[in-house]
Design a protein around this motif. Sequence first.
Motif, PDB file in Angstrom:
ATOM      1  N   MET A   1       0.841  -1.166   0.000  1.00 17.11           N
ATOM      2  CA  MET A   1       0.000   0.000   0.000  1.00 17.11           C
ATOM      3  C   MET A   1       0.893   1.238   0.000  1.00 17.11           C
ATOM      4  O   MET A   1       1.928   1.270   0.634  1.00 17.11           O
ATOM      5  N   GLN A   2       0.468   2.255  -0.690  1.00 13.00           N
ATOM      6  CA  GLN A   2       1.225   3.498  -0.805  1.00 13.00           C
ATOM      7  C   GLN A   2       0.523   4.619  -0.031  1.00 13.00           C
ATOM      8  O   GLN A   2      -0.672   4.839  -0.210  1.00 13.00           O
ATOM      9  N   TYR A   3       1.292   5.301   0.804  1.00 16.85           N
ATOM     10  CA  TYR A   3       0.779   6.377   1.650  1.00 16.85           C
ATOM     11  C   TYR A   3       1.412   7.706   1.263  1.00 16.85           C
ATOM     12  O   TYR A   3       2.531   7.751   0.771  1.00 16.85           O
ATOM     13  N   SER A   4       0.683   8.778   1.565  1.00 17.20           N
ATOM     14  CA  SER A   4       1.239  10.123   1.583  1.00 17.20           C
ATOM     15  C   SER A   4       0.792  10.769   2.879  1.00 17.20           C
ATOM     16  O   SER A   4      -0.289  10.456   3.403  1.00 17.20           O
ATOM     17  N   LEU A   5       1.627  11.645   3.410  1.00 15.95           N
ATOM     18  CA  LEU A   5       1.338  12.305   4.671  1.00 15.95           C
ATOM     19  C   LEU A   5       1.291  13.806   4.475  1.00 15.95           C
ATOM     20  O   LEU A   5       2.121  14.367   3.750  1.00 15.95           O
ATOM     21  N   LEU A   6       0.343  14.450   5.145  1.00 23.66           N
ATOM     22  CA  LEU A   6       0.243  15.901   5.204  1.00 23.66           C
ATOM     23  C   LEU A   6       0.565  16.308   6.633  1.00 23.66           C
ATOM     24  O   LEU A   6      -0.114  15.865   7.571  1.00 23.66           O
ATOM     25  N   VAL A   7       1.599  17.113   6.805  1.00 21.73           N
ATOM     26  CA  VAL A   7       2.011  17.542   8.140  1.00 21.73           C
ATOM     27  C   VAL A   7       1.816  19.058   8.228  1.00 21.73           C
ATOM     28  O   VAL A   7       2.521  19.818   7.565  1.00 21.73           O
ATOM     29  N   THR A   8       0.850  19.475   9.047  1.00 17.68           N
ATOM     30  CA  THR A   8       0.584  20.896   9.243  1.00 17.68           C
ATOM     31  C   THR A   8       0.973  21.352  10.644  1.00 17.68           C
ATOM     32  O   THR A   8       0.829  22.524  10.968  1.00 17.68           O
ATOM     33  N   ALA A   9       1.464  20.440  11.467  1.00 20.68           N
ATOM     34  CA  ALA A   9       1.862  20.752  12.836  1.00 20.68           C
ATOM     35  C   ALA A   9       3.306  21.221  12.867  1.00 20.68           C
ATOM     36  O   ALA A   9       4.178  20.630  12.229  1.00 20.68           O
ATOM     37  N   GLY A  10       3.561  22.270  13.615  1.00 20.64           N
ATOM     38  CA  GLY A  10       4.913  22.796  13.757  1.00 20.64           C
ATOM     39  C   GLY A  10       5.721  22.044  14.794  1.00 20.64           C
ATOM     40  O   GLY A  10       5.226  21.120  15.448  1.00 20.64           O
ATOM     41  N   PRO A  11       6.968  22.440  14.973  1.00 20.62           N
ATOM     42  CA  PRO A  11       7.882  21.743  15.875  1.00 20.62           C
ATOM     43  C   PRO A  11       7.412  21.659  17.321  1.00 20.62           C
ATOM     44  O   PRO A  11       7.767  20.718  18.035  1.00 20.62           O
ATOM     45  N   ASP A  12       6.624  22.620  17.779  1.00 21.21           N
ATOM     46  CA  ASP A  12       6.179  22.618  19.171  1.00 21.21           C
ATOM     47  C   ASP A  12       4.918  21.799  19.399  1.00 21.21           C
ATOM     48  O   ASP A  12       4.502  21.618  20.548  1.00 21.21           O
ATOM     49  N   ALA A  13       4.317  21.287  18.334  1.00 18.68           N
ATOM     50  CA  ALA A  13       3.075  20.530  18.454  1.00 18.68           C
ATOM     51  C   ALA A  13       3.357  19.040  18.583  1.00 18.68           C
ATOM     52  O   ALA A  13       4.215  18.498  17.886  1.00 18.68           O
ATOM     53  N   ARG A  14       2.632  18.396  19.433  1.00 18.23           N
ATOM     54  CA  ARG A  14       2.772  16.955  19.624  1.00 18.23           C
ATOM     55  C   ARG A  14       2.486  16.195  18.328  1.00 18.23           C
ATOM     56  O   ARG A  14       3.048  15.130  18.074  1.00 18.23           O
ATOM     57  N   ALA A  15       1.615  16.748  17.491  1.00 15.97           N
ATOM     58  CA  ALA A  15       1.248  16.087  16.230  1.00 15.97           C
ATOM     59  C   ALA A  15       2.440  15.926  15.288  1.00 15.97           C
ATOM     60  O   ALA A  15       2.458  15.023  14.455  1.00 15.97           O
ATOM     61  N   ALA A  16       3.471  16.779  15.412  1.00 17.57           N
ATOM     62  CA  ALA A  16       4.659  16.646  14.562  1.00 17.57           C
ATOM     63  C   ALA A  16       5.405  15.356  14.890  1.00 17.57           C
ATOM     64  O   ALA A  16       5.885  14.659  13.991  1.00 17.57           O
ATOM     65  N   THR A  17       5.478  15.028  16.167  1.00 20.68           N
ATOM     66  CA  THR A  17       6.103  13.771  16.594  1.00 20.68           C
ATOM     67  C   THR A  17       5.220  12.589  16.246  1.00 20.68           C
ATOM     68  O   THR A  17       5.708  11.548  15.792  1.00 20.68           O
ATOM     69  N   THR A  18       3.917  12.740  16.419  1.00 18.14           N
ATOM     70  CA  THR A  18       2.980  11.673  16.065  1.00 18.14           C
ATOM     71  C   THR A  18       3.079  11.352  14.582  1.00 18.14           C
ATOM     72  O   THR A  18       3.061  10.187  14.184  1.00 18.14           O
ATOM     73  N   ALA A  19       3.210  12.373  13.749  1.00 21.57           N
ATOM     74  CA  ALA A  19       3.345  12.162  12.304  1.00 21.57           C
ATOM     75  C   ALA A  19       4.603  11.373  11.984  1.00 21.57           C
ATOM     76  O   ALA A  19       4.577  10.454  11.150  1.00 21.57           O
ATOM     77  N   LEU A  20       5.696  11.715  12.642  1.00 16.73           N
ATOM     78  CA  LEU A  20       6.950  10.999  12.412  1.00 16.73           C
ATOM     79  C   LEU A  20       6.825   9.541  12.838  1.00 16.73           C
ATOM     80  O   LEU A  20       7.245   8.632  12.107  1.00 16.73           O
ATOM     81  N   ARG A  21       6.230   9.298  13.977  1.00 21.80           N
ATOM     82  CA  ARG A  21       6.050   7.914  14.454  1.00 21.80           C
ATOM     83  C   ARG A  21       5.133   7.126  13.513  1.00 21.80           C
ATOM     84  O   ARG A  21       5.362   5.950  13.250  1.00 21.80           O
ATOM     85  N   ALA A  22       4.115   7.772  12.999  1.00 20.18           N
ATOM     86  CA  ALA A  22       3.213   7.104  12.050  1.00 20.18           C
ATOM     87  C   ALA A  22       3.953   6.761  10.764  1.00 20.18           C
ATOM     88  O   ALA A  22       3.787   5.661  10.218  1.00 20.18           O
ATOM     89  N   ALA A  23       4.777   7.677  10.276  1.00 20.14           N
ATOM     90  CA  ALA A  23       5.560   7.419   9.059  1.00 20.14           C
ATOM     91  C   ALA A  23       6.515   6.244   9.277  1.00 20.14           C
ATOM     92  O   ALA A  23       6.660   5.385   8.401  1.00 20.14           O
ATOM     93  N   GLU A  24       7.149   6.201  10.437  1.00 18.79           N
ATOM     94  CA  GLU A  24       8.037   5.079  10.758  1.00 18.79           C
ATOM     95  C   GLU A  24       7.255   3.762  10.777  1.00 18.79           C
ATOM     96  O   GLU A  24       7.725   2.741  10.256  1.00 18.79           O
ATOM     97  N   ALA A  25       6.058   3.798  11.341  1.00 17.98           N
ATOM     98  CA  ALA A  25       5.225   2.591  11.413  1.00 17.98           C
ATOM     99  C   ALA A  25       4.778   2.126  10.028  1.00 17.98           C
ATOM    100  O   ALA A  25       4.728   0.922   9.760  1.00 17.98           O
ATOM    101  N   VAL A  26       4.447   3.072   9.160  1.00 23.28           N
ATOM    102  CA  VAL A  26       4.050   2.725   7.788  1.00 23.28           C
ATOM    103  C   VAL A  26       5.170   1.938   7.112  1.00 23.28           C
ATOM    104  O   VAL A  26       4.934   0.878   6.514  1.00 23.28           O
ATOM    105  N   LEU A  27       6.389   2.439   7.204  1.00 24.72           N
ATOM    106  CA  LEU A  27       7.517   1.755   6.566  1.00 24.72           C
ATOM    107  C   LEU A  27       7.843   0.437   7.260  1.00 24.72           C
ATOM    108  O   LEU A  27       8.164  -0.552   6.593  1.00 24.72           O
ATOM    109  N   ALA A  28       7.726   0.405   8.579  1.00 24.85           N
ATOM    110  CA  ALA A  28       8.020  -0.826   9.328  1.00 24.85           C
ATOM    111  C   ALA A  28       7.061  -1.954   8.963  1.00 24.85           C
ATOM    112  O   ALA A  28       7.423  -3.128   9.041  1.00 24.85           O
TER     113      ALA A  28
END
Length: 129
Positions: A1-28
């Motif tokens: 399956m092929q994914y794309s991610l939209l990241v609108t959260a800045g460095p101070d937002a928890r969602a920026a880390t959540t996005a990174l963890r989700a991207a890692e999980a997609v590849l894993a």
Amino acid sequence: MQYSLLVTAGPDARAATTALRAAEAVLARGHRIFRIFFYRQGVLLASRLPRVGDNEHDICAAWRAFIDKHQLDAVVCVSAALRRGVLDQGEADRLGAGAGNLAPEFALSGLGQWAEATAISDRVLSFGR
């Protein structure tokens, strides 16, 4: 399956880390990431200038390392980036701003890149407001 991610959260937002963890999980899980598109405050993740304290997590550096390690297509919305002072060297030269601050793992482009990503991807994930 092929994914794309939209990241609108800045460095101070928890969602920026959540996005990174989700991207890692997609590849894993053996899936593929077509594109990661940084928009609104998310463009601040693409700056090479932020520095954090010794006891803080550097989410910008973590994104750079992840993108570089997996050779991902990381696109930053040029309009949102310009509004927030994130420039590649070409834009810095054009605007007479001196040096650019866009990290080399990222590329400036327009919303057409995001439209293409949504059309090509099987799944789209969005992080931030």
